[in-house]
Design a protein around this motif. Structure first.
Motif, PDB file in Angstrom:
ATOM      1  N   ALA A   1     -14.585  -1.110 -16.122  1.00  0.00           N
ATOM      2  CA  ALA A   1     -15.470  -0.091 -15.396  1.00  0.00           C
ATOM      3  C   ALA A   1     -16.821  -0.303 -15.868  1.00  0.00           C
ATOM      4  O   ALA A   1     -17.713   0.030 -15.166  1.00  0.00           O
ATOM      5  N   ALA A   2     -17.142  -0.551 -17.133  1.00  0.00           N
ATOM      6  CA  ALA A   2     -18.504  -0.783 -17.713  1.00  0.00           C
ATOM      7  C   ALA A   2     -19.229  -1.448 -16.980  1.00  0.00           C
ATOM      8  O   ALA A   2     -20.443  -1.475 -16.664  1.00  0.00           O
ATOM      9  N   GLU A   3     -18.470  -2.665 -16.550  1.00  0.00           N
ATOM     10  CA  GLU A   3     -19.490  -3.717 -15.739  1.00  0.00           C
ATOM     11  C   GLU A   3     -19.759  -3.454 -14.292  1.00  0.00           C
ATOM     12  O   GLU A   3     -20.749  -3.781 -13.759  1.00  0.00           O
ATOM     13  N   ALA A   4     -18.942  -2.520 -13.660  1.00  0.00           N
ATOM     14  CA  ALA A   4     -19.204  -2.028 -12.601  1.00  0.00           C
ATOM     15  C   ALA A   4     -20.620  -1.037 -12.570  1.00  0.00           C
ATOM     16  O   ALA A   4     -21.363  -1.146 -11.627  1.00  0.00           O
ATOM     17  N   VAL A   5     -20.466  -0.296 -13.658  1.00  0.00           N
ATOM     18  CA  VAL A   5     -21.685   0.533 -13.951  1.00  0.00           C
ATOM     19  C   VAL A   5     -23.040  -0.229 -13.888  1.00  0.00           C
ATOM     20  O   VAL A   5     -24.042  -0.163 -13.555  1.00  0.00           O
ATOM     21  N   GLN A   6     -22.904  -1.484 -14.747  1.00  0.00           N
ATOM     22  CA  GLN A   6     -23.946  -2.523 -15.066  1.00  0.00           C
ATOM     23  C   GLN A   6     -24.340  -3.128 -13.602  1.00  0.00           C
ATOM     24  O   GLN A   6     -25.619  -3.182 -13.331  1.00  0.00           O
ATOM     25  N   THR A   7     -23.629  -3.265 -12.641  1.00  0.00           N
ATOM     26  CA  THR A   7     -23.991  -3.723 -11.218  1.00  0.00           C
ATOM     27  C   THR A   7     -24.714  -2.440 -10.620  1.00  0.00           C
ATOM     28  O   THR A   7     -25.441  -3.144  -9.867  1.00  0.00           O
TER      29      THR A   7
ATOM     30  N   VAL B   1     -26.571   0.764  -2.254  1.00  0.00           N
ATOM     31  CA  VAL B   1     -26.322   0.415  -3.729  1.00  0.00           C
ATOM     32  C   VAL B   1     -24.901   0.073  -4.330  1.00  0.00           C
ATOM     33  O   VAL B   1     -24.899  -0.899  -4.829  1.00  0.00           O
ATOM     34  N   LEU B   2     -24.117   0.936  -3.537  1.00  0.00           N
ATOM     35  CA  LEU B   2     -22.734   0.800  -4.194  1.00  0.00           C
ATOM     36  C   LEU B   2     -22.058  -0.468  -3.573  1.00  0.00           C
ATOM     37  O   LEU B   2     -20.915  -0.686  -3.744  1.00  0.00           O
ATOM     38  N   ALA B   3     -22.539  -1.040  -2.309  1.00  0.00           N
ATOM     39  CA  ALA B   3     -21.876  -1.853  -1.301  1.00  0.00           C
ATOM     40  C   ALA B   3     -21.176  -2.994  -2.199  1.00  0.00           C
ATOM     41  O   ALA B   3     -20.190  -3.438  -2.007  1.00  0.00           O
ATOM     42  N   PRO B   4     -22.091  -3.650  -3.296  1.00  0.00           N
ATOM     43  CA  PRO B   4     -21.360  -4.668  -3.879  1.00  0.00           C
ATOM     44  C   PRO B   4     -20.107  -4.365  -4.714  1.00  0.00           C
ATOM     45  O   PRO B   4     -19.410  -5.111  -5.233  1.00  0.00           O
ATOM     46  N   VAL B   5     -20.034  -3.026  -5.343  1.00  0.00           N
ATOM     47  CA  VAL B   5     -19.169  -2.565  -5.998  1.00  0.00           C
ATOM     48  C   VAL B   5     -17.844  -2.137  -5.333  1.00  0.00           C
ATOM     49  O   VAL B   5     -16.691  -2.490  -5.666  1.00  0.00           O
ATOM     50  N   ASP B   6     -18.003  -1.420  -4.168  1.00  0.00           N
ATOM     51  CA  ASP B   6     -16.780  -1.083  -3.514  1.00  0.00           C
ATOM     52  C   ASP B   6     -16.214  -1.844  -2.132  1.00  0.00           C
ATOM     53  O   ASP B   6     -15.427  -1.639  -1.565  1.00  0.00           O
TER      54      ASP B   6
END
Length: 142
Positions: free
Chosen positions: A126-132, A102-107
């Motif tokens: 950071a709020a947009e990362a949470v939305q992703t 799930v985190l792959a697109p973010v990190d």
């Protein structure tokens, strides 16, 4: 007029009422914290479970998966070996979410497109990362 703590929730909570067990060795790790924040903002209740107690307590993994399925509406796993994750997902009667996937697109893990997405994510708040993460979590639970 600023919203007070008692103001009604203005964003949708598609996971409202979902109890999620999160099997995680380090709940303070940035990825684990981001995942928990995303799930909670979507309305889920997240309980962090110690992986040594879940998978190394002498019980068969299939029995543990059935028990977790009775206690939680979904199971999130962070840092489990892939073989254990697959066995858990096969035996569970509820969705099993691989937090790292799930985190792959973010990190930045994954395909080149996902890596490009990482560069973009780092340029935004950071709020947009949470939305992703929320979007990926919702997709994983469908």
């Amino acid at each position: 007029m600023p919203l007070s703590a008692s103001s009604p929730r203005t964003t949708p909570a598609p996971l409202q009422g979902l109890r999620m067990g999160m099997v995680c060795g380090d709940e303070g790790a940035p990825g684990a914290m981001l995942f928990q924040q995303a799930a909670r903002e979507l309305g889920a209740q997240v309980t962090v479970l110690d992986p040594t107690r879940v998978i190394e307590d002498g019980a068969a993994l299939e029995d543990v998966a059935r028990l977790l399925g009775r206690l939680y509406g979904a199971i999130a796993c962070d840092g489990l070996p892939p073989a254990v994750l697959r066995r858990l997902a096969t035996a569970a009667v509820v969705p099993v979410v691989d937090v790292q996937a799930v985190l792959a697109p973010v990190d930045g893990r994954g395909t080149e497109a996902e890596k490009e997405r990482r560069r973009i994510t780092h340029a935004v708040q950071a709020a947009e990362a949470v939305q992703t993460v929320q979007a990926a979590l919702l997709a994983a639970l469908r």
